[in-house]
Write an enzyme that holds these catalytic residues in place. Structure first.
Site, short mmCIF file in Angstrom:
data_model
loop_
_atom_site.label_atom_id
_atom_site.label_comp_id
_atom_site.label_asym_id
_atom_site.label_seq_id
_atom_site.Cartn_x
_atom_site.Cartn_y
_atom_site.Cartn_z
N ARG A 51 19.37 23.16 -0.39
CA ARG A 51 20.35 23.98 -1.10
C ARG A 51 20.23 23.90 -2.61
NH1 ARG A 51 22.15 22.98 3.49
NH2 ARG A 51 21.41 20.89 3.09
N THR A 52 20.21 22.67 -3.10
CA THR A 52 20.33 22.53 -4.55
C THR A 52 19.13 23.14 -5.25
OG1 THR A 52 21.63 20.54 -4.19
CG2 THR A 52 20.80 20.90 -6.41
N LYS A 81 0.83 7.98 -9.85
CA LYS A 81 -0.16 7.31 -10.71
C LYS A 81 0.51 6.32 -11.66
CE LYS A 81 -2.95 11.53 -10.74
NZ LYS A 81 -3.50 12.55 -11.63
N ARG A 102 16.50 15.91 -9.87
CA ARG A 102 17.14 15.09 -8.83
C ARG A 102 16.33 13.82 -8.66
NH1 ARG A 102 19.26 16.81 -2.95
NH2 ARG A 102 20.87 17.58 -4.35
N HIS A 130 26.75 14.21 -8.95
CA HIS A 130 26.12 15.48 -8.60
C HIS A 130 27.01 16.58 -9.18
CE1 HIS A 130 23.90 18.46 -6.57
NE2 HIS A 130 23.91 18.02 -5.33
C1 NCD Z 1 24.33 16.40 -1.12
C2 NCD Z 1 23.52 15.48 -2.01
O1 NCD Z 1 22.33 15.69 -2.18
O2 NCD Z 1 24.14 14.57 -2.55
N1 NCD Z 1 23.62 17.54 -0.75
C3 NCD Z 1 23.71 18.64 -1.56
O3 NCD Z 1 23.22 18.64 -2.66
N2 NCD Z 1 24.43 19.67 -1.11
C4 NCD Z 1 24.98 15.72 0.02
C5 NCD Z 1 24.15 14.89 0.94
O4 NCD Z 1 22.93 14.77 0.78
O5 NCD Z 1 24.74 14.35 1.88
#
Ligand code: NCD
Length: 299
Positions: A51-52, A81, A102, A130
Site C-alpha cells: 500500500r504505502t 555492499k 521506509r 508512520h
Molecule cells: C503498516 C506498517 O507498515 O506499519 N502497514 C501499512 O503501511 N499500511 C501496518 C503493518 O505492517 O502491520
C-alpha cells in the site's frame, strides 16, 4: 526544507488544510495534475510494502511527477555492499526532488533528514512512527464522523510495536475531549513514552485487556496485526483479539472499523461485508492524502 518525519510536527490546522486540499483534488484533479511536473520522487523501501509504496507512487504519477524506486532496498541496494543509510541518501538526493523512506530502524527517517538536501518523507520507521498512515487514518475518521473532537477511539492489537498506532495517537492528541481505549495483551501494551505524551496533552488513555473492558459507545475501532517481524521474542505466540460478526454486534451502528492492513487473522473475513468495515476505503484514502501531501510539499 520540509521533511515529514514524525506526527509531533503537525498542528490541527495542518490537518484541516491537508484534508481540504485532498477533498478539492478528489473533486476535480484538473487544477492539480501538473503539480509535480518535472519532479522526480525516489522511493527507498528497506521493508516490505504494498500500500504505502504503491500509493505514494500512484500519487506522484497522478500529479504528473516521475518515480525512481528500489522496492527491496535491503537486498537490492548498496546496503548489501556495506553502504550506510547516510551515504545512500547523499547519493539519491542528487537524483531526486524528494525521498520516501521506509526502514526498520526507528531513527532512520530522522537520520536521513539530517543529511538529505531534498525533503524526506517517513513511510514507516521501525516500531517508531508512520506519519502518513496516521494522516490518512485521521482523514478517514473525519470523513465519517465529520469531526475529530470528542471521539471515543478503541485501538487494539500490537500497541507496543505498531507504528501506525503511535502516530495515530499523536494526531488524536491534537483534538479536544478524545478518549482512547487501548486493548492489548500485557506484553504488547502501549510504551510509556506514548502514554506520557498523551497525558501531557490531556488525552485520556485507558488500558484494556478484554473486549468487555471497552465501552459500548465507541466511535472508532482500530485494529492492528501483531508485528511478528519486530517482536524480540519471535516465535512467542501472542493470543490475538479476533473481531468477528459476533464481536461487531457489541459496537454501535455509527462506529467504524479500521485497520492499516495487511491483516492476518485479527479481523475475520465475514466482517468485510459489515458496512462499518472501512479498511479498504481507508487504504484508498491513502493515495489521496499522499497526493495532497506531495502537492503541498512542492507548492
Ligand atoms: C503498516 C506498517 O507498515 O506499519 N502497514 C501499512 O503501511 N499500511 C501496518 C503493518 O505492517 O502491520
Amino acid at each position: 526544507l520540509k521533511h515529514i518525519i514524525s506526527c509531533d510536527q503537525f498542528k490541527r490546522e495542518d490537518l484541516e488544510n491537508l484534508f481540504q486540499l485532498t477533498d478539492a483534488m478528489r473533486g476535480d484533479l484538473s487544477h492539480y495534475k501538473t503539480g509535480l511536473a518535472d519532479r522526480i520522487v525516489a522511493t527507498l523501501f528497506y521493508e516490505p510494502s504494498t500500500r504505502t509504496r504503491l500509493s505514494f507512487e500512484a500519487a506522484v504519477l497522478r500529479l504528473g511527477g516521475e518515480i525512481i524506486s528500489t522496492e527491496n532496498a535491503k537486498e537490492m541496494s548498496s546496503t548489501v555492499k556495506g553502504e550506510s543509510l547516510e551515504d545512500t541518501v547523499r547519493v539519491i538526493h542528487g537524483y531526486s526532488d524528494a525521498l520516501v523512506l521506509r526502514h526498520p530502524d526507528r531513527n532512520a527517517a530522522e537520520e536521513a533528514a539530517q543529511v538529505s538536501e531534498v525533503p524526506v518523507i517517513n513511510a514507516g520507521s521501525g516500531s517508531g512512527e508512520h506519519p502518513t498512515q496516521a494522516l490518512l487514518d485521521m482523514y478517514t475518521i473525519f470523513k465519517h464522523h465529520g469531526t475529530l473532537d470528542g471521539l471515543s477511539v478503541a485501538v487494539m492489537g500490537d500497541l507496543f510495536y505498531g507504528r501506525t498506532i503511535h502516530s495515530l495517537l499523536k494526531l488524536l492528541a491534537l483534538y479536544r475531549k478524545v478518549t482512547v481505549f487501548g486493548l492489548s495483551r500485557e506484553e504488547l501494551s502501549l510504551p510509556d513514552e506514548y502514554k506520557r505524551y498523551l497525558e501531557e496533552r490531556n488525552l485520556q488513555y485507558v488500558s484494556c485487556r478484554n473486549f468487555d473492558d471497552l465501552p459500548r459507545e465507541v466511535d472508532v475501532i482500530y485494529h492492528t496485526r501483531t508485528q511478528t517481524e519486530r517482536n524480540l521474542n519471535a516465535g512467542m505466540e501472542v493470543e490475538e483479539f479476533i473481531i468477528d460478526d459476533f464481536v461487531m454486534d457489541r459496537f454501535p451502528q455509527n462506529a467504524i472499523l479500521m485497520h492499516p492492513l495487511p491483516r492476518n487473522r485479527e479481523i475475520a473475513r465475514e466482517v468485510d461485508s459489515d458496512p462499518r468495515a472501512k479498511y479498504f476505503e481507508q487504504s484508498r484514502n491513502g493515495m489521496y492524502i499522499r497526493m495532497g501531501l506531495l502537492y503541498q510539499l512542492f507548492r
